[in-house]
Each structure stands twice: as structure tokens, then as C-alpha cells.
Design a protein around this motif. Structure first.
Motif, short mmCIF file in Angstrom:
data_model
loop_
_atom_site.label_atom_id
_atom_site.label_comp_id
_atom_site.label_asym_id
_atom_site.label_seq_id
_atom_site.Cartn_x
_atom_site.Cartn_y
_atom_site.Cartn_z
N TYR A 48 0.84 -1.19 0.00
CA TYR A 48 0.00 0.00 0.00
C TYR A 48 0.87 1.23 0.00
O TYR A 48 1.89 1.28 0.70
N PHE A 49 0.45 2.24 -0.76
CA PHE A 49 1.18 3.49 -0.79
C PHE A 49 0.75 4.33 0.40
O PHE A 49 -0.42 4.58 0.62
N ASP A 50 1.72 4.76 1.19
CA ASP A 50 1.46 5.57 2.36
C ASP A 50 1.79 7.02 2.04
O ASP A 50 2.95 7.37 1.83
N ASN A 51 0.75 7.86 1.97
CA ASN A 51 0.95 9.27 1.64
C ASN A 51 1.89 9.98 2.60
O ASN A 51 2.54 10.96 2.24
N TRP A 52 1.95 9.51 3.83
CA TRP A 52 2.78 10.17 4.83
C TRP A 52 4.23 9.74 4.75
O TRP A 52 5.11 10.42 5.25
N GLU A 53 4.49 8.60 4.16
CA GLU A 53 5.85 8.08 4.02
C GLU A 53 6.11 7.62 2.59
O GLU A 53 6.26 6.42 2.32
N PRO A 54 6.18 8.55 1.62
CA PRO A 54 6.37 8.15 0.23
C PRO A 54 7.80 7.74 -0.11
O PRO A 54 8.02 7.09 -1.14
N GLU A 55 8.76 8.08 0.73
CA GLU A 55 10.16 7.85 0.38
C GLU A 55 10.54 6.38 0.19
O GLU A 55 11.35 6.10 -0.69
N PRO A 56 9.98 5.42 0.95
CA PRO A 56 10.35 4.03 0.66
C PRO A 56 9.99 3.60 -0.77
O PRO A 56 10.76 2.90 -1.42
#
Length: 172
Positions: A48-56
């Protein structure tokens, strides 16, 4: 074919588009962008794409492109490069874009996805890779923003409707 390092800006656009939310009332999908990867042992992992942690995810995309570049030229680093850090592209937002320009915004992002894929798809197993699965999910997500107003498009190839595109001329 040659390979090139994809710019930070390209990856930023992909991740910004992954953050697009559905602002229309008729669609109820507000789930985060998701993609599945099949492992060699047959298991399926859902990401899942996490808007708060896009860097990974950005780092994953950057590393896949680095691997392609290294496979072609024997080195993964380009002089002066730093580790990937996400920056939101404020102009890449359908919620603040004129409705008439949303198709152009969607097409521009779809072109960035294709560019990323082209520069990162060398090597064995691209179609089984996580970057490939992410790009496929992102493409579907981005294209879903074209459905606004689709019901007003006439059936049967009504020429007058399509003539308005030829009058304005293509953008290149």
C-alpha cells in the motif's frame, strides 16, 4: 537501447500522482493505492502506498532504475547524485487543475510512468518486479481521473464532438 538515470523530478511526479484523491462524489474509492507482487515461492504480497511516508516507494523506484543503469554502464552512481528524498509537485494536482486541463495532466503523468518504465525495464524479471506492479497500479489510478464527464461523450463516433479537438490542434 540506452539507459539513463531517471530524474528525481520524474519520481516525485509519480509519487505525487499516487497521492491523488478522488474528489468526485460519484466514486467512493478513497483507499490508498495498492499493488501486488508475486514472489518466487508463489506467495502474493500486497503493498500500500502511504501518503505520509512516500520515500520508501521512491527509493524502491530509484534503486530499480539504478540497477538498469548499472547493468548497462557498469556503475549505478552518477556524479553528484544524492539519496532520493521526496518533494511534492504542487502543480500536479487534479483537484486544483481546471477541469478542461485534467486530461492533459493525466496524459502527462501517464507519459512519465511510461518514461520511468522504459528507463528501468532492462534485466530479468521486470514484469514480476515491484516497480512494474507499482507502475501498473499507478497507471490505472491516474487513468481513473479521466472518467469525469465520460458520460457526456457521444456514442457512435459523432464527428462534431471530435472536431473540437482538431480545431484546437495537438499539443506536443
Amino acid at each position: 537501447m540506452s539507459a539513463m538515470r531517471v530524474s528525481k523530478g520524474c519520481i516525485d511526479i509519480l509519487l505525487t500522482a499516487a497521492m491523488w484523491k478522488d474528489w468526485r462524489h460519484d466514486l467512493h474509492s478513497t483507499d490508498p493505492l495498492a499493488w501486488e507482487v508475486n514472489a518466487e515461492d508463489g506467495t502474493v504480497t500486497r503493498h500500500y502506498f502511504d501518503n505520509w511516508e512516500p520515500e520508501p516507494v521512491g527509493t524502491m523506484l530509484d534503486l530499480a532504475n539504478r540497477a538498469t543503469y548499472a547493468g548497462r554502464y557498469g556503475k549505478a552512481e552518477v556524479e553528484g547524485e544524492t539519496p532520493y528524498r521526496f518533494t511534492r509537485v504542487k502543480s500536479c494536482n487534479p483537484a486544483t487543475t481546471d477541469k478542461e486541463l485534467i486530461p492533459l495532466l493525466v496524459a502527462s503523468v501517464a507519459k512519465e510512468i511510461r518514461f520511468y518504465e522504459y528507463q528501468s525495464n532492462e534485466g530479468r524479471g521486470w514484469e514480476e518486479s515491484e516497480p512494474y506492479a507499482f507502475c501498473q497500479a499507478l497507471r490505472q489510478h491516474v487513468l481513473s481521473f479521466l472518467w469525469e464527464g465520460v458520460d457526456s461523450i457521444p456514442w457512435g463516433g459523432y464527428p462534431a464532438y471530435y472536431d473540437r479537438f482538431t480545431r484546437s490542434g495537438p499539443l506536443s
